[in-house]
Design an enzyme around this catalytic site. Structure first.
Site, PDB file in Angstrom:
ATOM      1  N   GLY A 204      61.028 157.805  51.350  1.00 16.35           N
ATOM      2  CA  GLY A 204      59.996 157.165  52.168  1.00 16.35           C
ATOM      3  C   GLY A 204      59.303 155.970  51.539  1.00 16.35           C
TER       4      GLY A 204
ATOM      5  N   ASP B 144      50.148 163.555  54.077  1.00 18.37           N
ATOM      6  CA  ASP B 144      49.943 164.315  55.308  1.00 18.37           C
ATOM      7  C   ASP B 144      49.182 165.592  54.945  1.00 18.37           C
ATOM      8  OD1 ASP B 144      50.097 165.413  57.816  1.00 18.37           O
ATOM      9  OD2 ASP B 144      52.249 165.740  57.792  1.00 18.37           O
TER      10      ASP B 144
ATOM     11  N   LYS C 299      46.668 160.428  56.148  1.00 17.36           N
ATOM     12  CA  LYS C 299      46.256 161.000  57.447  1.00 17.36           C
ATOM     13  C   LYS C 299      44.878 161.656  57.412  1.00 17.36           C
ATOM     14  CE  LYS C 299      50.654 161.416  59.858  1.00 17.36           C
ATOM     15  NZ  LYS C 299      51.725 162.299  60.347  1.00 17.36           N
TER      16      LYS C 299
ATOM     17  N   PHE D   7      52.934 160.741  64.666  1.00 14.42           N
ATOM     18  CA  PHE D   7      54.105 160.611  63.812  1.00 14.42           C
ATOM     19  C   PHE D   7      54.479 159.145  63.682  1.00 14.42           C
ATOM     20  CE2 PHE D   7      58.338 161.014  62.145  1.00 14.42           C
ATOM     21  CZ  PHE D   7      58.166 162.047  61.233  1.00 14.42           C
TER      22      PHE D   7
ATOM     23  N   ASP E 271      60.752 157.621  58.214  1.00 12.71           N
ATOM     24  CA  ASP E 271      61.839 157.870  59.152  1.00 12.71           C
ATOM     25  C   ASP E 271      61.511 158.972  60.149  1.00 12.71           C
ATOM     26  OD1 ASP E 271      61.965 160.049  57.191  1.00 12.71           O
ATOM     27  OD2 ASP E 271      63.836 160.584  58.200  1.00 12.71           O
TER      28      ASP E 271
ATOM     29  N   ARG F  39      63.857 153.592  59.196  1.00  9.40           N
ATOM     30  CA  ARG F  39      63.351 153.270  57.855  1.00  9.40           C
ATOM     31  C   ARG F  39      63.322 151.772  57.573  1.00  9.40           C
ATOM     32  NH1 ARG F  39      62.788 157.909  54.695  1.00  9.40           N
ATOM     33  NH2 ARG F  39      64.400 159.481  54.917  1.00  9.40           N
TER      34      ARG F  39
HETATM   35  P1  IMP Z   1      52.750 166.098  52.604  1.00  9.36           P
HETATM   36  O1  IMP Z   1      53.400 166.765  51.443  1.00  9.36           O
HETATM   37  O2  IMP Z   1      52.493 167.046  53.747  1.00  9.36           O
HETATM   38  O3  IMP Z   1      51.535 165.286  52.263  1.00  9.36           O
HETATM   39  O4  IMP Z   1      53.820 165.177  53.263  1.00  9.36           O
HETATM   40  C1  IMP Z   1      54.192 164.028  52.776  1.00  9.36           C
HETATM   41  C2  IMP Z   1      55.603 163.683  53.257  1.00  9.36           C
HETATM   42  O5  IMP Z   1      55.888 164.103  54.610  1.00  9.36           O
HETATM   43  C3  IMP Z   1      55.665 162.180  53.278  1.00  9.36           C
HETATM   44  O6  IMP Z   1      56.076 161.693  52.026  1.00  9.36           O
HETATM   45  C4  IMP Z   1      56.665 161.916  54.382  1.00  9.36           C
HETATM   46  O7  IMP Z   1      57.967 161.924  53.863  1.00  9.36           O
HETATM   47  C5  IMP Z   1      56.509 163.066  55.344  1.00  9.36           C
HETATM   48  N1  IMP Z   1      55.646 162.674  56.480  1.00  9.36           N
HETATM   49  C6  IMP Z   1      54.395 163.101  56.753  1.00  9.36           C
HETATM   50  N2  IMP Z   1      53.897 162.524  57.871  1.00  9.36           N
HETATM   51  C7  IMP Z   1      54.869 161.680  58.305  1.00  9.36           C
HETATM   52  C8  IMP Z   1      54.946 160.747  59.428  1.00  9.36           C
HETATM   53  O8  IMP Z   1      54.034 160.571  60.254  1.00  9.36           O
HETATM   54  N3  IMP Z   1      56.104 160.057  59.539  1.00  9.36           N
HETATM   55  C9  IMP Z   1      57.141 160.193  58.658  1.00  9.36           C
HETATM   56  N4  IMP Z   1      57.101 161.028  57.611  1.00  9.36           N
HETATM   57  C10 IMP Z   1      55.979 161.762  57.434  1.00  9.36           C
HETATM   58 MG    MG Z   2      58.076 161.129  51.607  1.00  4.28          MG
END
Ligand code: IMP
Ligand code: MG
Length: 181
Positions: free
Chosen positions: A53, A112, A140, A160, A167, A173
């Site tokens: 990402g 997230d 977020k 999202f 992606d 991407r």
């Molecule tokens: P976390 O571990 O829940 O903070 O998630 C982080 C990972 O989830 C990010 O590095 C993204 O790869 C994926 N992710 C979270 N939200 C989104 C989104 O809205 N679009 C795309 N990927 C997301």
């Molecule tokens: Mg990621």
């Protein structure tokens, strides 16, 4: 090529452009300038981009950092859910580098649940990094995200997002802007 160019989307649709290319580049330049001020040569800065990402963000960001640094990448998969503060994070690729005594700047595309950072930041500290900072392009602002990045590009809407590295099932991407689906 303009934003939302039809050819790039290949028949798939986006709902709206959330951050256009120019807005992203302006912010990336600012972040690069701030990061340049934050480290000295003694920090032996190691920038670690989280694949996939953050590939585009990392590549753009380091171009604006006016300080000596090394760049590497890490691949992690998180299995958190929004109700947990400590989901599991599997590290699929870890750079074979001694981070002992160095400043590490972890570059994340979007925070997230915060599970990924909650797994990786303590892990890097455990390997002897003298300092671990996070630069996240998007955040977020969910209550589960416990680790506060030192730098955040933009607060993100709770939808999202795709593009500029992010992606949906590997699509989108390569867009130079960020859109919601
Ligand atoms: P976390 O571990 O829940 O903070 O998630 C982080 C990972 O989830 C990010 O590095 C993204 O790869 C994926 N992710 C979270 N939200 C989104 C989104 O809205 N679009 C795309 N990927 C997301
Ligand atoms: Mg990621």
């Amino acid at each position: 090529m303009t934003d939302t160019d039809e050819g790039q989307l290949g028949g798939r649709t986006i709902a709206r452009v959330v951050f256009d290319a120019e807005t992203i580049q302006r912010r990336v330049r600012q972040l690069g300038a701030e990061i340049s001020e934050a480290y000295t040569i003694d920090d032996r800065l190691l920038v670690v981009g989280l694949l996939k990402g953050a590939f585009m963000f990392t590549a753009d960001l380091v171009r604006h950092v006016n300080a000596p640094l090394h760049v590497d990448f890490m691949v992690a998969a998180s299995y958190g859910d929004s109700m947990e503060t400590s989901g599991r994070v599997d590290v699929l690729y870890d750079p074979p580098i001694d981070v002992g005594g160095r400043a590490v700047l972890l570059v994340e595309d979007i925070v997230d649940t915060g599970t990924t950072l909650a797994g990786l930041v303590p892990r890097l500290r455990g390997k002897g990094a003298k300092q671990v900072d996070v630069c996240a392009l998007l955040h977020k602002r969910r209550p589960t995200a416990a680790i506060e990045p030192r730098w955040v590009g933009f607060d993100a809407p709770n939808s999202f997002l795709v593009g500029y590295g992010l992606d949906h099932a590997e699509d989108f991407r390569h867009l130079n802007y960020i859109a919601s689906l």
